[in-house]
Each structure stands twice: as C-alpha cells, then as structure tokens.
Scaffold this motif. Structure first.
Motif, PDB file in Angstrom:
ATOM      1  N   TRP A 106       0.807  -1.220   0.000  1.00 13.84           N
ATOM      2  CA  TRP A 106       0.000   0.000   0.000  1.00 13.84           C
ATOM      3  C   TRP A 106       0.842   1.273   0.000  1.00 13.84           C
ATOM      4  O   TRP A 106       0.319   2.357  -0.274  1.00 13.84           O
ATOM      5  CB  TRP A 106      -0.957  -0.010   1.193  1.00 13.84           C
ATOM      6  CG  TRP A 106      -2.125  -0.913   0.939  1.00 13.84           C
ATOM      7  CD1 TRP A 106      -2.737  -1.141  -0.254  1.00 13.84           C
ATOM      8  CD2 TRP A 106      -2.821  -1.717   1.902  1.00 13.84           C
ATOM      9  NE1 TRP A 106      -3.771  -2.050  -0.102  1.00 13.84           N
ATOM     10  CE2 TRP A 106      -3.843  -2.413   1.205  1.00 13.84           C
ATOM     11  CE3 TRP A 106      -2.684  -1.924   3.279  1.00 13.84           C
ATOM     12  CZ2 TRP A 106      -4.719  -3.295   1.841  1.00 13.84           C
ATOM     13  CZ3 TRP A 106      -3.553  -2.801   3.913  1.00 13.84           C
ATOM     14  CH2 TRP A 106      -4.563  -3.480   3.209  1.00 13.84           C
ATOM     15  N   SER A 107       2.137   1.150   0.274  1.00 13.12           N
ATOM     16  CA  SER A 107       3.005   2.332   0.217  1.00 13.12           C
ATOM     17  C   SER A 107       3.140   2.850  -1.216  1.00 13.12           C
ATOM     18  O   SER A 107       3.570   3.986  -1.431  1.00 13.12           O
ATOM     19  CB  SER A 107       4.383   2.010   0.792  1.00 13.12           C
ATOM     20  OG  SER A 107       5.032   1.016   0.021  1.00 13.12           O
ATOM     21  N   PHE A 108       2.797   2.007  -2.228  1.00 13.82           N
ATOM     22  CA  PHE A 108       2.792   2.456  -3.618  1.00 13.82           C
ATOM     23  C   PHE A 108       1.530   3.255  -3.946  1.00 13.82           C
ATOM     24  O   PHE A 108       1.486   3.951  -4.964  1.00 13.82           O
ATOM     25  CB  PHE A 108       2.889   1.248  -4.566  1.00 13.82           C
ATOM     26  CG  PHE A 108       4.220   0.558  -4.530  1.00 13.82           C
ATOM     27  CD1 PHE A 108       5.292   1.017  -5.276  1.00 13.82           C
ATOM     28  CD2 PHE A 108       4.403  -0.565  -3.734  1.00 13.82           C
ATOM     29  CE1 PHE A 108       6.524   0.381  -5.243  1.00 13.82           C
ATOM     30  CE2 PHE A 108       5.633  -1.214  -3.697  1.00 13.82           C
ATOM     31  CZ  PHE A 108       6.698  -0.737  -4.450  1.00 13.82           C
ATOM     32  N   ASP A 109       0.496   3.126  -3.101  1.00 17.45           N
ATOM     33  CA  ASP A 109      -0.785   3.777  -3.378  1.00 17.45           C
ATOM     34  C   ASP A 109      -1.067   4.973  -2.470  1.00 17.45           C
ATOM     35  O   ASP A 109      -1.968   5.761  -2.764  1.00 17.45           O
ATOM     36  CB  ASP A 109      -1.941   2.781  -3.225  1.00 17.45           C
ATOM     37  CG  ASP A 109      -1.843   1.616  -4.193  1.00 17.45           C
ATOM     38  OD1 ASP A 109      -1.137   1.754  -5.211  1.00 17.45           O
ATOM     39  OD2 ASP A 109      -2.475   0.575  -3.937  1.00 17.45           O
ATOM     40  N   MET A 110      -0.353   5.091  -1.361  1.00 15.67           N
ATOM     41  CA  MET A 110      -0.643   6.133  -0.371  1.00 15.67           C
ATOM     42  C   MET A 110       0.628   6.478   0.391  1.00 15.67           C
ATOM     43  O   MET A 110       1.614   5.746   0.304  1.00 15.67           O
ATOM     44  CB  MET A 110      -1.738   5.657   0.597  1.00 15.67           C
ATOM     45  CG  MET A 110      -1.409   4.369   1.319  1.00 15.67           C
ATOM     46  SD  MET A 110      -2.799   3.693   2.303  1.00 15.67           S
ATOM     47  CE  MET A 110      -3.841   2.975   1.029  1.00 15.67           C
ATOM     48  N   PRO A 111       0.641   7.583   1.140  1.00 13.29           N
ATOM     49  CA  PRO A 111       1.820   7.927   1.947  1.00 13.29           C
ATOM     50  C   PRO A 111       2.191   6.797   2.894  1.00 13.29           C
ATOM     51  O   PRO A 111       1.328   6.048   3.361  1.00 13.29           O
ATOM     52  CB  PRO A 111       1.371   9.174   2.707  1.00 13.29           C
ATOM     53  CG  PRO A 111       0.280   9.763   1.880  1.00 13.29           C
ATOM     54  CD  PRO A 111      -0.424   8.602   1.243  1.00 13.29           C
ATOM     55  N   PHE A 112       3.501   6.685   3.207  1.00 16.16           N
ATOM     56  CA  PHE A 112       3.980   5.551   3.986  1.00 16.16           C
ATOM     57  C   PHE A 112       3.302   5.453   5.351  1.00 16.16           C
ATOM     58  O   PHE A 112       2.950   4.355   5.802  1.00 16.16           O
ATOM     59  CB  PHE A 112       5.502   5.649   4.184  1.00 16.16           C
ATOM     60  CG  PHE A 112       6.058   4.500   4.981  1.00 16.16           C
ATOM     61  CD1 PHE A 112       6.261   3.265   4.389  1.00 16.16           C
ATOM     62  CD2 PHE A 112       6.362   4.648   6.340  1.00 16.16           C
ATOM     63  CE1 PHE A 112       6.769   2.196   5.127  1.00 16.16           C
ATOM     64  CE2 PHE A 112       6.856   3.591   7.084  1.00 16.16           C
ATOM     65  CZ  PHE A 112       7.056   2.360   6.469  1.00 16.16           C
TER      66      PHE A 112
END
Length: 452
Positions: free
Chosen positions: A152-158
């Motif tokens: 999900w770090s590819f889709d939203m802030p870490f």
C-alpha cells in the motif's frame, strides 16, 4: 495475581465467566464507540448502532451498520482494533498475558476458564499453549502488516500505508473482516478494488486461513520438524480446510465465470484470485473482493453452507467448525458402509465426540432457522438475503448481501444475539445458562425405534 477473587465470581462456572466477560467487554466497547470522540463528525453514534458494532468487533464478525472508515475516526478505529484483538484471542488469554508479565501464578480456576475458552479437553499444558497463542498471533500479524504496508506504500503515503497495514493485519488474522477503505473506494466496499491484486489477495487469504486453523494446529505445524508427527485433530483440520478451500474455489469459479457483476469482467488472474478469496472468506473472515450482492443465487446459497461450517476449533473463527463437519461426514459414511465406528486416519472417534458434533449442529440449525423466521417477519427483504445475513452472524463471518445497514431495531438485536452466541458457541452458552449437570444415578432400559 489471582484474577478470580470475587466471592460471587468464584461460584460461577467457567462458561458463565466467559459469557459475563464477553458481555462486559462488549458493553464497554459500545459506550466508547457511542461517544463523540470516536466519530469523524463529532456527533457520536446511536447506542444501538454502537452496541451492534462493538458486538461485531468483539465477536470478530465484521457486520457493520455504519461504514468503519468513513464513520469512525482514528480513536474509534483503535477501539475497534482492541475489541477485535481481545475478542479474537479471548479476554482470558489477555488477562493471562497480563498475569504472566507481572510474574503472577495462574490459579486452577483460571486454567479451567482458559480450557473452556480455548475449547481444550484438559488443562494440561494450557498456560504453555497461551504463550504460544500470543507469540504466534503477534508474529503472524506483524508479517501481514509488513506485506500490506509495502504494497500500500505504492498507493498512499507511507504513514497511512503503515496504519492501514496494521489495522487490516489484525482484523483479517482475527477473522473480523473490518476494513477502513470507505474513504478511498467508497463505504462498505471492503477490498473489492484489489480483487486481482495477488499480494493483497494472498496476504489477506493467508492471514484468514492461519487465524481460522486454530492455535493447536499452528503449534503442531511449527513443531513438526522436531516431532515429525501431527495430531489427529491437526490432520482432520488441515485436510478439511484444504478440501473446502479448493472445492469452494472451483464451485465459485464455475458459477460466477460468466457473471458480469463479479468475475466475467476480470482477466484469468483476477478470476482465480477472486474465486480463491471468496472461498476462503466464508470461513468466518468477512472481507470480500467481489460484490456479494452481485453473485448468482446458487453461489450465494453455496456460501451460506461454507459460512455455516466455519473455521476450526480453538481459532478466531466461528461456525459449527470443520471438525464437526468432518465427524458428520464420517458418521454418514460409516452408516452407509454398515460400520459401527467412525475412523479417521486410523483412529476411532469416541462416542461422546460424535454426540457433541450432532448436538452442536442441531442447536446451530435451530438457531439459524428461528432467527431467519423472525427476520423474515421484521425485515422486508427476500428470503435468501435474510438467510445469508443470519448465517453470517451466527458463523461470525461478516459477509452481507447489503442488508446490515438497513436492519430494523429488532433486526439489529437479533443479529447481535446471534453474533454473541456464535462467538461463544451454543453449547458453552447452554452450559452457562442451564443448571449444573448432575451425575445420573440410574439408567433406563434400552429401547428401539425405527429409523428411515
């Protein structure tokens, strides 16, 4: 630390303590969730809705009357996570953890309660099992959180990905099915936007399966390299779980292959992952990657059967359990073959296990049928939608065809009771509410009646 000191509590049986403990946790959770501090709007939540949500979280079900991600703020979501973790592992497991951290002795009374909570046959090694339960749970949840966070770090802030990974790892491992994707993909959408994502589908499915196997089986698997053996319980659970997942995935793929509302629009990878995940999630998980309401009626009814069977004993899941289903199948095969004993993996099953399996199944069927009749009177919906909702609540699954947010007040109360009974188990609840069993001093003469 003696966790059971109250003189009144000492008179209570282990099932009664379990029922009272879960009820108290649900009530505390409902009060917290009803406060304005728990909601995004700052207006609070009607108490019945809060009670429904707290029961669903503590009983690790996942049915919701308000969308978790859009209705509750971070505080409310963390309250839900605590309820899910306590409900999944059991409040006595958490109390034992505190006692062990304080280096306090676990009394016989507490061991008996733990035996009841974990559905064990004896108290031998029960504290050692609790340590394993806690360690395994934390390790599995941590692993799931890491995989989710990376994806999900590819889709939203870490930071947001880390929080989402943490929330869903705890929710899915405990078979709760709560999600917070409402602000991203819309209310009540679960993980449908990731239906063809292999990382999300695999990680979610693995967490659900590991949570549903039961801690005895997990312990057996981790010790297998040293012991080179599996218990009969583990063999039955693993074989039945594998069969239900594979068979379920095939049936769902066949039924939904040409359905434009579910699998037809997906590529082959999406079709396979969607079928596998929808075969896993009725095992009391509650998350879904395709629209349940859009499925064909044959598929929906098949999922009702999977939800009724549920997960395995000593796990975070509900239902009548895989071992009960295996015993029923074994009894049918033995009767057809004219055998007196049910034999599994070269082991004969004790008669009391068979009676318990039959009793549990009939109690569960009675509860499901009665609740379905009640909701058919109070809710203006089609029969399959109501049956689906009832079995989902009893099996602590959390899947819905869209009825939950529109339940009447009476409907919500019925579903609350079903989730509570489903999490504790009908037999445990019957022992808690019924009189203390007494040893029979005599037996009646044997009689015969005609069957079939």
């Amino acid at each position: 630390m003696n966790m059971v000191k109250n003189p009144l509590e000492m008179k209570m049986t282990p099932p009664q303590i379990l029922v009272s403990g879960f009820a108290l946790i649900i009530l505390i959770g409902a009060v917290l969730l009803s406060l304005p501090i728990s909601t995004r709007s700052g207006l609070g939540t009607p108490f019945l809705d809060a009670l429904f949500t707290a029961t669903s979280a503590t009983c690790v079900t996942g049915l919701v009357v308000v969308d978790t991600g859009t209705h509750f703020n971070v505080f409310g979501q963390l309250v839900l996570l605590v309820l899910i973790q306590v409900g999944g592992l059991g409040f006595m497991t958490m109390a034992t953890l505190v006692a062990m951290m304080l280096r306090k002795r676990i009394s016989l009374k507490e061991r008996l309660i733990l035996q009841e909570a974990l559905n064990q046959n004896s108290i031998e090694g029960i504290v050692r099992l609790i340590r394993k339960v806690i360690n395994y749970s934390l390790m599995i949840e941590l692993g799931g959180m890491i995989l989710f966070t990376i994806r999900w770090s590819f889709d939203m802030p870490f930071g947001k990905a880390l929080y989402y990974g943490f929330f869903h790892a705890v929710s899915f491992f405990n078979n709760a099915g709560f999600d917070i994707f409402g602000p991203i993909s819309g209310p009540f959408t679960s993980i449908t936007s990731y239906v063809d994502d292999p990382i999300i589908s695999f990680t979610s499915g693995a967490l659900i399966v590991l949570g549903g196997l039961g801690f005895i089986v997990l312990s057996d698997l981790l010790d297998f390299r040293r012991t080179k053996r599996l218990s009969l319980h583990s063999k039955v659970v693993l074989s039945m779980t594998a069969f239900l997942i594979v068979f379920g995935a095939i049936v769902i793929l066949v039924f939904e292959f040409t359905n434009q509302k579910t699998l037809a629009s997906l590529n082959w990878s999406g079709k396979i992952w969607g079928s596998i995940f929808q075969s896993i999630t009725p095992r009391t998980a509650g998350a879904n990657s395709i629209d349940i309401a859009g499925m064909r009626q044959a598929t929906q009814f098949f999922m009702v059967i999977l939800m009724f069977i549920g997960a395995s004993p000593g796990s975070t899941g509900g239902g009548i359990k895989t071992t009960t289903f295996a015993i029923l199948i074994g009894a049918m095969i033995a009767m057809i073959r004219g055998k007196q004993d049910i034999v599994m993996f070269r082991n004969r099953l004790a008669q009391d296990r068979i009676f318990k399996a039959i009793t549990l199944t009939f109690i569960a069927m009675f509860l499901v049928l009665f609740a379905t009749m009640v909701l058919s009177t109070t809710e203006d919906r089609n029969f399959l939608m109501i049956l689906f909702e009832v079995v989902s609540a009893f099996g602590t699954v959390g899947l819905t065809m869209g009825l939950t947010p529109y339940l009447s007040d009476i409907g919500q109360v019925v579903i609350i009771l079903l989730m509570f009974i489903g999490r504790l188990g009908p037999i445990t609840l019957a022992y808690a509410l019924g009189p203390k069993p007494e040893k029979e001093l005599y037996r009646y003469p044997e009689g015969k009646i005609t069957i079939g």
